[in-house]
Design a protein around this motif. Structure first.
Motif, PDB file in Angstrom:
ATOM      1  N   TRP A  84       0.864  -1.182   0.000  1.00 19.41           N
ATOM      2  CA  TRP A  84       0.000   0.000   0.000  1.00 19.41           C
ATOM      3  C   TRP A  84       0.897   1.227   0.000  1.00 19.41           C
ATOM      4  O   TRP A  84       1.859   1.288   0.754  1.00 19.41           O
ATOM      5  CB  TRP A  84      -0.863   0.064   1.262  1.00 19.41           C
ATOM      6  CG  TRP A  84      -1.983  -0.905   1.294  1.00 19.41           C
ATOM      7  CD1 TRP A  84      -2.365  -1.773   0.311  1.00 19.41           C
ATOM      8  CD2 TRP A  84      -2.892  -1.106   2.383  1.00 19.41           C
ATOM      9  NE1 TRP A  84      -3.448  -2.494   0.725  1.00 19.41           N
ATOM     10  CE2 TRP A  84      -3.793  -2.106   1.990  1.00 19.41           C
ATOM     11  CE3 TRP A  84      -3.033  -0.532   3.636  1.00 19.41           C
ATOM     12  CZ2 TRP A  84      -4.825  -2.554   2.815  1.00 19.41           C
ATOM     13  CZ3 TRP A  84      -4.048  -0.974   4.453  1.00 19.41           C
ATOM     14  CH2 TRP A  84      -4.948  -1.971   4.049  1.00 19.41           C
TER      15      TRP A  84
ATOM     16  N   PRO B  15     -10.916  -5.972   8.708  1.00 22.64           N
ATOM     17  CA  PRO B  15     -11.290  -4.553   8.817  1.00 22.64           C
ATOM     18  C   PRO B  15     -11.578  -3.921   7.458  1.00 22.64           C
ATOM     19  O   PRO B  15     -12.229  -2.890   7.396  1.00 22.64           O
ATOM     20  CB  PRO B  15     -10.075  -3.905   9.486  1.00 22.64           C
ATOM     21  CG  PRO B  15      -8.985  -4.887   9.417  1.00 22.64           C
ATOM     22  CD  PRO B  15      -9.580  -6.243   9.247  1.00 22.64           C
ATOM     23  N   LEU B  16     -11.101  -4.546   6.389  1.00 19.01           N
ATOM     24  CA  LEU B  16     -11.363  -3.953   5.073  1.00 19.01           C
ATOM     25  C   LEU B  16     -12.856  -3.986   4.743  1.00 19.01           C
ATOM     26  O   LEU B  16     -13.375  -3.056   4.129  1.00 19.01           O
ATOM     27  CB  LEU B  16     -10.578  -4.687   3.985  1.00 19.01           C
ATOM     28  CG  LEU B  16      -9.063  -4.694   4.111  1.00 19.01           C
ATOM     29  CD1 LEU B  16      -8.419  -5.142   2.816  1.00 19.01           C
ATOM     30  CD2 LEU B  16      -8.522  -3.333   4.488  1.00 19.01           C
TER      31      LEU B  16
ATOM     32  N   PHE C 147      -8.762   1.164  11.904  1.00 13.03           N
ATOM     33  CA  PHE C 147      -8.685  -0.279  12.179  1.00 13.03           C
ATOM     34  C   PHE C 147      -7.939  -1.013  11.069  1.00 13.03           C
ATOM     35  O   PHE C 147      -7.327  -2.055  11.323  1.00 13.03           O
ATOM     36  CB  PHE C 147     -10.082  -0.894  12.313  1.00 13.03           C
ATOM     37  CG  PHE C 147     -10.806  -0.528  13.585  1.00 13.03           C
ATOM     38  CD1 PHE C 147     -10.118   0.010  14.660  1.00 13.03           C
ATOM     39  CD2 PHE C 147     -12.168  -0.740  13.703  1.00 13.03           C
ATOM     40  CE1 PHE C 147     -10.785   0.349  15.821  1.00 13.03           C
ATOM     41  CE2 PHE C 147     -12.836  -0.409  14.861  1.00 13.03           C
ATOM     42  CZ  PHE C 147     -12.152   0.135  15.922  1.00 13.03           C
ATOM     43  N   ASP C 148      -8.031  -0.510   9.848  1.00 14.58           N
ATOM     44  CA  ASP C 148      -7.266  -1.126   8.750  1.00 14.58           C
ATOM     45  C   ASP C 148      -5.817  -1.300   9.169  1.00 14.58           C
ATOM     46  O   ASP C 148      -5.137  -2.218   8.730  1.00 14.58           O
ATOM     47  CB  ASP C 148      -7.290  -0.230   7.505  1.00 14.58           C
ATOM     48  CG  ASP C 148      -8.651  -0.192   6.858  1.00 14.58           C
ATOM     49  OD1 ASP C 148      -9.497  -1.006   7.212  1.00 14.58           O
ATOM     50  OD2 ASP C 148      -8.854   0.673   5.983  1.00 14.58           O
ATOM     51  N   PHE C 149      -5.347  -0.372   9.976  1.00 14.41           N
ATOM     52  CA  PHE C 149      -3.952  -0.421  10.421  1.00 14.41           C
ATOM     53  C   PHE C 149      -3.839  -1.069  11.791  1.00 14.41           C
ATOM     54  O   PHE C 149      -3.065  -1.988  11.984  1.00 14.41           O
ATOM     55  CB  PHE C 149      -3.361   0.988  10.448  1.00 14.41           C
ATOM     56  CG  PHE C 149      -3.525   1.693   9.140  1.00 14.41           C
ATOM     57  CD1 PHE C 149      -2.742   1.328   8.051  1.00 14.41           C
ATOM     58  CD2 PHE C 149      -4.461   2.685   8.979  1.00 14.41           C
ATOM     59  CE1 PHE C 149      -2.915   1.938   6.827  1.00 14.41           C
ATOM     60  CE2 PHE C 149      -4.632   3.303   7.751  1.00 14.41           C
ATOM     61  CZ  PHE C 149      -3.862   2.936   6.677  1.00 14.41           C
TER      62      PHE C 149
ATOM     63  N   VAL D 233      -5.667  -3.030  13.540  1.00 17.48           N
ATOM     64  CA  VAL D 233      -6.015  -4.437  13.706  1.00 17.48           C
ATOM     65  C   VAL D 233      -4.921  -5.339  13.127  1.00 17.48           C
ATOM     66  O   VAL D 233      -4.798  -6.488  13.487  1.00 17.48           O
ATOM     67  CB  VAL D 233      -7.400  -4.720  13.068  1.00 17.48           C
ATOM     68  CG1 VAL D 233      -7.701  -6.195  12.988  1.00 17.48           C
ATOM     69  CG2 VAL D 233      -8.485  -4.017  13.867  1.00 17.48           C
ATOM     70  N   SER D 234      -4.098  -4.790  12.243  1.00 17.63           N
ATOM     71  CA  SER D 234      -3.055  -5.597  11.619  1.00 17.63           C
ATOM     72  C   SER D 234      -1.882  -5.771  12.579  1.00 17.63           C
ATOM     73  O   SER D 234      -1.951  -5.353  13.727  1.00 17.63           O
ATOM     74  CB  SER D 234      -2.574  -4.926  10.346  1.00 17.63           C
ATOM     75  OG  SER D 234      -1.627  -3.945  10.690  1.00 17.63           O
ATOM     76  N   GLN D 235      -0.802  -6.397  12.110  1.00 18.53           N
ATOM     77  CA  GLN D 235       0.292  -6.666  13.032  1.00 18.53           C
ATOM     78  C   GLN D 235       1.607  -6.008  12.622  1.00 18.53           C
ATOM     79  O   GLN D 235       2.643  -6.293  13.206  1.00 18.53           O
ATOM     80  CB  GLN D 235       0.470  -8.160  13.144  1.00 18.53           C
ATOM     81  CG  GLN D 235       0.589  -8.817  11.788  1.00 18.53           C
ATOM     82  CD  GLN D 235       0.928 -10.270  11.920  1.00 18.53           C
ATOM     83  OE1 GLN D 235       1.270 -10.718  12.978  1.00 18.53           O
ATOM     84  NE2 GLN D 235       0.855 -10.997  10.825  1.00 18.53           N
ATOM     85  N   VAL D 236       1.565  -5.143  11.630  1.00 20.12           N
ATOM     86  CA  VAL D 236       2.794  -4.499  11.185  1.00 20.12           C
ATOM     87  C   VAL D 236       3.251  -3.496  12.252  1.00 20.12           C
ATOM     88  O   VAL D 236       2.437  -2.704  12.721  1.00 20.12           O
ATOM     89  CB  VAL D 236       2.547  -3.770   9.851  1.00 20.12           C
ATOM     90  CG1 VAL D 236       3.817  -3.107   9.353  1.00 20.12           C
ATOM     91  CG2 VAL D 236       1.981  -4.723   8.822  1.00 20.12           C
TER      92      VAL D 236
ATOM     93  N   TRP E 159       1.786   0.078  12.692  1.00 19.63           N
ATOM     94  CA  TRP E 159       0.343   0.070  12.415  1.00 19.63           C
ATOM     95  C   TRP E 159      -0.423  -0.405  13.642  1.00 19.63           C
ATOM     96  O   TRP E 159      -1.506   0.072  13.930  1.00 19.63           O
ATOM     97  CB  TRP E 159       0.009  -0.886  11.253  1.00 19.63           C
ATOM     98  CG  TRP E 159       0.391  -0.382   9.909  1.00 19.63           C
ATOM     99  CD1 TRP E 159       1.207   0.681   9.644  1.00 19.63           C
ATOM    100  CD2 TRP E 159      -0.024  -0.909   8.650  1.00 19.63           C
ATOM    101  NE1 TRP E 159       1.320   0.839   8.290  1.00 19.63           N
ATOM    102  CE2 TRP E 159       0.579  -0.130   7.660  1.00 19.63           C
ATOM    103  CE3 TRP E 159      -0.841  -1.972   8.270  1.00 19.63           C
ATOM    104  CZ2 TRP E 159       0.387  -0.372   6.298  1.00 19.63           C
ATOM    105  CZ3 TRP E 159      -1.031  -2.208   6.923  1.00 19.63           C
ATOM    106  CH2 TRP E 159      -0.420  -1.412   5.947  1.00 19.63           C
TER     107      TRP E 159
END
Lengths: 119, 482
Positions: B79, B163-164, B247-249, B251-254, B257
């Motif tokens: 992205w 989340p998407l 949440f797109d970020f 909720v992720s694990q990067v 983010w």
């Protein structure tokens, strides 16, 4: 990966800690030249543009072995019955594929050199 | 007497200036649409915006013909400009609903002069934003309907844990409710235009759009109820949309983010960016159409204060990101903070961000800068750039170096990233120009309620006796006492 359901948001790739996924940013296949069709493995789906892909551990070979084992009276798949494409061409035998849960598997035997196992 | 006048000025600053009556307000605002010749600067501005919008059209066609590979996105930066622009636009689209809904419920009368075009701005910004999540997918022709859960023979549904898909619902709900809110608020004014239009075709169109509005007491009663319900519906949306985008970020694990502060920090950032865009639009607009009587200095000062407050929340967010990195005691998080601020190749984007969003707004503490249109305009532009950089820092800098050094890579945008971004700006301004030409830019009937004549409950004589009590008893539109 189910290629034909993927819309290609690349969210899985962003989150993949090992970055093993690869995205088809462009159409990397030549779908128009008829001769190339003969070249392709009919058991593997050709990924189109805009789809995420990753190693399937040769899911078509696993399926073939599973079908054979079902025909033999639902026995377990034998150790070494499934050979992945990369394993079959590896000259140094560095890649072994098998069931980690099976204590008799070649994977569980002590090896002289340390190898990377995929399973 | 003079002291009391000064006190009045302080207690209720002028929301409407000049010597206006009901008729003059209606004339002044509706004449822009109906009577006055379209000014030359409108044609110039529209032509430029429209040309730039063609860049978007061309970029989209090129993208659809060739694929995401025309952009600079790569492995591991999956992205980049696509999602930066999405979040940037949707953030800008927050001020409109905040001004319309939350300030309405809080009875802040100063919203009435700016709500119409702030809502229009919201709609157009959401339109620009909504393009990106669709077009950034690899196969947008499928994503256009696969992202929605629809009954199908294959029994395939989107993943509701992603989340998407929450984003799809959040943005589409927000777009629907803000469009309805804007349109319902327009109906009485469209009826005014219908009554005043001389041109047959315009009259027909405005008549059709105003749904037979006659302004009867029953109409107004229903209108007030509907508007209040829509305001009630929009209020949670102002908070939910950007929370879900965050949440797109989160909720992720990067690393970079995955942070729990994201929802409030994103919402504050969105209001911050939104008010900056409202200022960018309304400062030239009030001069071009001589609307200084309705969009007064008081309005600008209030918006500057909202910008300062939300900007400080955002700066707190930056500080907390650093703190979380350290407090997590995770090597990846600590590395991310170092990489972002001084060790990584994108350190400059972080410091530019701190300059734009952190330092520049400190000027707004001073009255001199708050009251200067030049400085407000300049700071708003700097803030808009800063909010774009914030998303760059979050998205690109976090992705380009994550867990395994073997997968690290650099990102640089290509020409099609830029054309698509600039193209949406052109598209946005094209819509703004059309809006300014065909729709009353300020809510006529609501501004009329700010006039002294609109206040029928009186009791003016009490004012002199008890200034403080009057302040609490009557609403802020109480007329200045003579």
């Amino acid at each position: 990966m189910v290629y034909n359901r993927c819309v290609g948001t690349r969210y899985c790739s962003n989150n993949c800690p090992y970055k093993v996924r690869r995205f088809n940013f462009l159409l990397y296949q030549d779908w128009n030249t008829p001769q190339y069709k003969l070249m392709r493995n009919p058991e593997v789906s050709i990924r189109s543009r805009g789809v995420m892909e990753k190693c399937t551990y040769c899911t078509q070979r696993i399926s073939a072995a599973r079908i054979e084992s079902q025909k033999d009276g639902a026995r377990k798949i034998r150790d070494g019955e499934v050979v992945t494409a990369c394993q079959s061409v590896c000259p140094t035998d560095a890649i072994i594929f098998g069931d980690m849960g099976d204590p008799e598997s070649r994977l569980r035997r002590p090896r002289k050199i340390s190898v990377i196992t995929i399973c | 007497m003079q002291d009391e006048k000064d006190l009045q000025e302080k207690l209720r600053p002028a929301m409407i200036e000049g010597d206006h009556s009901f008729a003059s307000v209606t004339d002044k605002i509706s004449d822009v649409t109906l009577k006055k010749r379209t000014p030359f600067h409108w044609f110039i501005g529209f032509a430029i915006a429209f040309m730039v919008a063609q860049l978007l059209l061309f970029s989209v066609i090129w993208l659809l013909a060739n694929g995401i590979g025309v952009w600079g996105n790569n492995q591991p930066v999956g992205w980049a400009f696509d999602i930066i622009n999405f979040v940037w636009w949707i953030g800008i689209g927050h001020a409109g609903t905040l001004i319309s809904a939350i300030l309405l419920l809080l009875n802040q009368k100063w919203r009435t002069s700016i709500n119409r075009f702030a809502e229009a701005m919201t709609l157009f910004a959401v339109a620009c934003a909504a393009m990106f999540p669709l077009l950034h997918t690899g196969r947008p022709w499928l994503a256009a309907y696969w992202l929605f859960p629809y009954p199908n023979t294959m029994g395939i549904w989107p993943n509701f844990r992603s989340p998407l898909i929450w984003d799809v619902f959040a943005v589409s709900t927000y777009a629907t409710v803000s469009a309805l809110f804007w349109y319902v608020g327009l109906i009485p004014d469209l009826a005014t235009l219908r009554d005043r239009a001389k041109n047959k075709y315009f009259k027909f169109i405005y008549a059709a759009l105003s749904w037979g509005w006659r302004g009867s007491a029953r109409h107004w009663h229903r209108y007030e109820i509907t508007y209040l319900i829509l305001a009630g519906l929009s209020t949670p949306l102002v908070l939910s949309v950007h929370s879900i985008v965050s949440f797109d970020f989160s909720v992720s694990q990067v690393p970079g983010w995955h942070a729990t502060i994201f929802p409030p920090y994103f919402v504050a950032g969105a209001v911050f960016a939104g008010f900056a865009m409202v200022l960018i639009l309304c400062i030239p607009l009030r001069h071009m159409y001589r609307m200084q009587d309705f969009i007064t200095h008081t309005h600008l000062v209030y918006m500057a204060k909202v910008m300062l407050a939300t900007g400080l929340i955002v700066v707190y967010g930056y500080a907390m990101e650093g703190f979380f990195g350290w407090y997590s005691a995770s090597q990846y998080e600590v590395f991310m903070v170092k990489n972002r601020i001084w060790e990584g190749p994108y350190w400059w984007s972080y410091w530019l961000l701190i300059f734009c969003n952190g330092l520049s707004i400190q000027l707004l503490w001073f009255k001199r800068f708050r009251e200067s249109e030049f400085w407000l305009f300049l700071i708003s532009i700097i803030v808009s750039v800063g909010m774009w950089l914030e998303r760059f820092v979050i998205i690109v800098t976090s992705l380009h170096r994550d867990f395994l050094p073997s997968s690290w890579a650099m990102y640089s945008p290509r020409v099609w990233d830029w054309t698509m971004f600039i193209g949406t700006i052109g598209f946005f301004f094209t819509l703004i120009y059309l809006f300014v030409r065909f729709v009353p830019i300020i809510s006529i009937f609501e501004v009329r309620t700010l006039l002294p004549d609109a206040n029928v409950h009186g009791h003016h004589q009490d004012f002199e006796e008890n200034v403080n009590e009057v302040e609490y008893t009557y609403d802020r539109t109480d007329p200045p006492n003579e």
